[in-house]
Motif scaffolding. Sequence first.
Motif, PDB file in Angstrom:
ATOM      1  N   TYR A  14      12.111   6.809  -5.242  1.00  0.00           N
ATOM      2  CA  TYR A  14      12.186   5.719  -6.223  1.00  0.00           C
ATOM      3  C   TYR A  14      13.405   5.838  -7.125  1.00  0.00           C
ATOM      4  CZ  TYR A  14       7.735   3.623  -5.072  1.00  0.00           C
ATOM      5  OH  TYR A  14       6.732   2.966  -4.425  1.00  0.00           O
ATOM      6  N   THR A  53       5.669  -6.384  -1.688  1.00  0.00           N
ATOM      7  CA  THR A  53       4.493  -6.447  -2.568  1.00  0.00           C
ATOM      8  C   THR A  53       4.132  -7.906  -2.856  1.00  0.00           C
ATOM      9  OG1 THR A  53       5.961  -6.355  -4.454  1.00  0.00           O
ATOM     10  CG2 THR A  53       5.046  -4.243  -3.683  1.00  0.00           C
ATOM     11  N   PRO A  81       4.022  -9.825  -5.582  1.00  0.00           N
ATOM     12  CA  PRO A  81       4.963 -10.699  -6.308  1.00  0.00           C
ATOM     13  C   PRO A  81       6.204 -11.049  -5.489  1.00  0.00           C
ATOM     14  CG  PRO A  81       4.811  -8.524  -7.382  1.00  0.00           C
ATOM     15  CD  PRO A  81       3.757  -8.578  -6.321  1.00  0.00           C
ATOM     16  N   GLY A 100       5.349   0.270 -13.632  1.00  0.00           N
ATOM     17  CA  GLY A 100       5.984   0.217 -12.304  1.00  0.00           C
ATOM     18  C   GLY A 100       6.364  -1.188 -11.902  1.00  0.00           C
ATOM     19  N   GLY A 160       8.847  -2.651 -10.434  1.00  0.00           N
ATOM     20  CA  GLY A 160       9.634  -2.995  -9.241  1.00  0.00           C
ATOM     21  C   GLY A 160      10.913  -3.719  -9.601  1.00  0.00           C
ATOM     22  N   GLU A 217       8.823   2.738 -16.349  1.00  0.00           N
ATOM     23  CA  GLU A 217       9.562   2.844 -15.088  1.00  0.00           C
ATOM     24  C   GLU A 217      10.345   4.149 -15.054  1.00  0.00           C
ATOM     25  OE1 GLU A 217       9.977   0.595 -12.119  1.00  0.00           O
ATOM     26  OE2 GLU A 217      10.505   2.669 -11.749  1.00  0.00           O
ATOM     27  N   LEU A 242      15.753   0.653  -9.991  1.00  0.00           N
ATOM     28  CA  LEU A 242      14.894  -0.502 -10.270  1.00  0.00           C
ATOM     29  C   LEU A 242      15.045  -0.981 -11.714  1.00  0.00           C
ATOM     30  CD1 LEU A 242      11.771   0.417  -8.129  1.00  0.00           C
ATOM     31  CD2 LEU A 242      13.403  -1.427  -7.728  1.00  0.00           C
ATOM     32  N   ASN A 272       0.680  -3.485 -10.818  1.00  0.00           N
ATOM     33  CA  ASN A 272       0.487  -3.878  -9.419  1.00  0.00           C
ATOM     34  C   ASN A 272       1.162  -2.865  -8.507  1.00  0.00           C
ATOM     35  OD1 ASN A 272      -0.341  -5.896  -7.360  1.00  0.00           O
ATOM     36  ND2 ASN A 272       1.859  -5.972  -6.978  1.00  0.00           N
ATOM     37  N   GLU A 273       0.419  -2.295  -7.591  1.00  0.00           N
ATOM     38  CA  GLU A 273       0.929  -1.247  -6.679  1.00  0.00           C
ATOM     39  C   GLU A 273       1.658  -0.148  -7.442  1.00  0.00           C
ATOM     40  OE1 GLU A 273       2.218  -1.645  -2.777  1.00  0.00           O
ATOM     41  OE2 GLU A 273       1.721  -3.754  -2.610  1.00  0.00           O
TER      42      GLU A 273
HETATM   43  N1  SAH Z   1       4.861  -3.546  -9.258  1.00  0.00           N
HETATM   44  C1  SAH Z   1       5.989  -3.791  -8.389  1.00  0.00           C
HETATM   45  C2  SAH Z   1       6.544  -2.532  -7.708  1.00  0.00           C
HETATM   46  C3  SAH Z   1       5.582  -1.636  -7.003  1.00  0.00           C
HETATM   47  S1  SAH Z   1       6.392  -0.208  -6.333  1.00  0.00           S
HETATM   48  C4  SAH Z   1       5.640  -4.865  -7.390  1.00  0.00           C
HETATM   49  O1  SAH Z   1       4.471  -5.202  -7.284  1.00  0.00           O
HETATM   50  O2  SAH Z   1       6.546  -5.358  -6.720  1.00  0.00           O
HETATM   51  C5  SAH Z   1       5.987   1.051  -7.507  1.00  0.00           C
HETATM   52  C6  SAH Z   1       6.717   0.957  -8.825  1.00  0.00           C
HETATM   53  O3  SAH Z   1       6.278   2.043  -9.661  1.00  0.00           O
HETATM   54  C7  SAH Z   1       8.236   1.080  -8.766  1.00  0.00           C
HETATM   55  O4  SAH Z   1       8.797   0.274  -9.766  1.00  0.00           O
HETATM   56  C8  SAH Z   1       8.460   2.562  -9.071  1.00  0.00           C
HETATM   57  O5  SAH Z   1       9.748   2.871  -9.472  1.00  0.00           O
HETATM   58  C9  SAH Z   1       7.407   2.782 -10.143  1.00  0.00           C
HETATM   59  N2  SAH Z   1       6.968   4.170 -10.320  1.00  0.00           N
HETATM   60  C10 SAH Z   1       6.597   5.037  -9.363  1.00  0.00           C
HETATM   61  N3  SAH Z   1       6.176   6.190  -9.916  1.00  0.00           N
HETATM   62  C11 SAH Z   1       6.273   6.040 -11.264  1.00  0.00           C
HETATM   63  C12 SAH Z   1       5.983   6.869 -12.389  1.00  0.00           C
HETATM   64  N4  SAH Z   1       5.525   8.092 -12.238  1.00  0.00           N
HETATM   65  N5  SAH Z   1       6.180   6.374 -13.634  1.00  0.00           N
HETATM   66  C13 SAH Z   1       6.661   5.118 -13.799  1.00  0.00           C
HETATM   67  N6  SAH Z   1       6.953   4.282 -12.770  1.00  0.00           N
HETATM   68  C14 SAH Z   1       6.775   4.738 -11.527  1.00  0.00           C
END
Ligand code: SAH
Length: 342
Positions: free
Chosen positions: A36, A50, A52, A85, A87, A115, A120, A153-154
Amino acid sequence: MNSLEKIIHQEIGRDGAMSVARFMELALSHPQYGYYVCKDPLGQAGDFVTAPEVSQMFGEVLGAWAAHSWMQMGRPSQFILLECGPGRGTLMADMMRACAGVDGFCDAAQVHLLEVSPALKAKQAEALSAYSPQWHESLESLRKDVPIIIIANEFFDALPFEQYIYIEDRWFERVIVSKEGAFEFSVKPSDRSFSVSEKAKDGDVLEVSDVRVSMMKMLCEHIKRHKGAGLIIDYGHAKTAFGDTFQAIKGHESVPVFSRVGACDLTSHVDFEPLYGVASDVEVLTQPLMEQGDFLKMLGIEARAQYLKQKGADGIEKDLHRLTARGEMGALFKVMDFRYGF
Ligand code: SAH
């Protein structure tokens, strides 16, 4: 062997067998080579798509959820709109655009983003420049004097988890060892006990995520103290179940978990039962877990699709199907709503 694989082999050489959680943490978030940290994995040209990124309708109807929650809270003149997170920032941009017509909402919303990825963050800065977002790498730096609305989300599936395996009436931790320059699974005895132990059979794998639980605890405690609402959307299950869901994704395909470490996404299904456990311990209120398809329909995604189609937008039926159909994202993805103080 790439640089990150070398670093992980060295750490195993120094500290011994590595937990799945530590492996995942390094593979995804190593400050120099983490998956990431280095790249934008989203979209058709990336590794996964994803909700969105499938359609603007997803963010628009979640905007309706956020606006409704804000009204129920008594329309506070300032609140934090936190996305964990985010994205590419697509979901937040779609939500804010959809809420532009809700009198007072966008003025009151302060966009905050949790984030870790510099790649990203740059995309989010572009997508959300109109809203002057503030970034956080941990929840500790969040403002503590206004209510909050949280969307994730995810996000939870990307947080590290451990694996345990039941062999001859006891639990072993599944760990990663280094053998002739390659990674392999091994096991080591564990002292942990689990509420599901009584049901375990030889060979059952249990996935446990202390990181997801502690993230949930911080979110619930924040809501409890400052009032607010949260929505967690992810693929997973309502009740703790046995099974190995550790997976690596590259170019929209599932690949072996040890292939090209740092170049593939690593995830597992989210077990929502411990997250509900935390919410109950902290005494925030929850709705029963819903399937994404039902949730989006409840928020009016079909009417929104109809409207967009009439305006001449392309591919709306296909996108609606992808987001809501049971064989697509509609049933695998679940939605947890938690709130407190209104
Ligand atoms: N929510 C977005 C992206 C999902 S991917 C969508 O639905 O499109 C996962 C996201 O979480 C990415 O932005 C990644 O950089 C972030 N992420 C992953 N591990 C993280 C952590 N430990 N702390 C903060 N953000 C994190």
